[in-house]
Design a protein around this motif. Sequence first.
Motif, PDB file in Angstrom:
ATOM      1  N   SER A  84     -10.835  45.649  -6.411  1.00 32.59           N
ATOM      2  CA  SER A  84     -11.612  45.235  -7.355  1.00 32.59           C
ATOM      3  C   SER A  84     -10.848  44.247  -8.162  1.00 32.59           C
ATOM      4  O   SER A  84     -11.486  43.141  -8.736  1.00 32.59           O
ATOM      5  CB  SER A  84     -11.866  46.358  -8.316  1.00 32.59           C
ATOM      6  N   TRP A  85      -9.729  44.421  -8.559  1.00 28.22           N
ATOM      7  CA  TRP A  85      -8.796  43.393  -9.271  1.00 28.22           C
ATOM      8  C   TRP A  85      -8.699  42.215  -8.512  1.00 28.22           C
ATOM      9  O   TRP A  85      -9.055  40.992  -8.981  1.00 28.22           O
ATOM     10  CB  TRP A  85      -7.496  43.939  -9.422  1.00 28.22           C
TER      11      TRP A  85
ATOM     12  N   LEU B  13     -11.982  40.100  -8.802  1.00 28.37           N
ATOM     13  CA  LEU B  13     -12.179  39.685 -10.172  1.00 28.37           C
ATOM     14  C   LEU B  13     -11.277  38.432 -10.203  1.00 28.37           C
ATOM     15  O   LEU B  13     -11.821  37.495 -11.039  1.00 28.37           O
ATOM     16  CB  LEU B  13     -11.786  40.669 -11.288  1.00 28.37           C
TER      17      LEU B  13
ATOM     18  N   ASP C  64     -12.745  34.911 -11.116  1.00 28.61           N
ATOM     19  CA  ASP C  64     -12.385  34.059 -12.379  1.00 28.61           C
ATOM     20  C   ASP C  64     -11.964  32.494 -11.849  1.00 28.61           C
ATOM     21  O   ASP C  64     -12.537  31.922 -12.373  1.00 28.61           O
ATOM     22  CB  ASP C  64     -11.184  34.779 -12.768  1.00 28.61           C
TER      23      ASP C  64
END
Length: 315
Positions: A36-37, A40, A44
């Motif tokens: 998930s990180w 993201l 970004d």
Amino acid sequence: MGIDSDLTDAILDSNFDKIRKSKSASAWAIDTFRTSWEFLEGLDKRVRRKKDEADRLVTPSPSIAPRPAIRDKPGLLDSYKEPPVLKLATMAAMPDSIDGKIMLHKGGAMTRLVSAFNEDGSLNVAKLFSAPPTDFHRTRADLLCFTKNIDIAEQYADFSQRRVPAEEGAVLSFAVPTELVDEHREIFGRDWQRLLWWARGPVRSLDDVQLPASLTQYTEAPLLIGYICGMADDKIARLESSSGLAGQYMKTKNDANASQYVFQATSVQAELQAQCAGWVWIRSMRFSPEFTKRFFLKEDDNGGEGSSGQRRGSN
């Protein structure tokens, strides 16, 4: 970010039992957070890039060279916001087999797999290294692992997508020259159990830390081939000895033993990176089988697989 019922259901989904049982539930939860990180972070970067492009259109700066617009093909890709590097790849069916090459695969989250491509589309296989411990080493963080079983790679990709719905699962496929894998060492039977016990088993004494001399032939091999373990670390830790690992192999959909190809030496990893340039496909499981892209070499004529390649019928 906590573990809600949706994530719990995703991790425990019985459709992925063969994959899930290779790690503990807590390990899969941590892997989900990491995925998930990474998603993201990638999102970004894409948002920032879009903002920069919009800013140049509105108030172009003399210090920023304009870039030509790139249009996706009509149809499926109109609604698909692909990672920017995939715009350098070409829609191309992946063959089942290619003369003189073996197809090796890796499944997982799209963001992680596309990180193996630099901004110019060239390969950087170091981005695909597996985190320790792996089946065959306790501490090394520079091992490059693939499977020849495409359904195993697809299961990893689907399981990743099931746990992180915002991210898409993907399968990365390399057509590796057979001469690159001809010189290898295989590990099976009792030695497989002993090496896996050393790599992933419990440390109950100093003897468990020391690699038995008879097993160094495997850890020092440039390319090691063996079965994938289907047992989680927490269960391995409860075994009395390495003999408890007998038969603990991950299974394919046809109930065969799944195998892994572990490129251990830097020299053979570099050869793989060089010789597989132009022979890599990436497939989105969310849009499969329609969405398969290949990174051709710049001088390639978009037909590099030649007439000897037998294409996947569904792709």
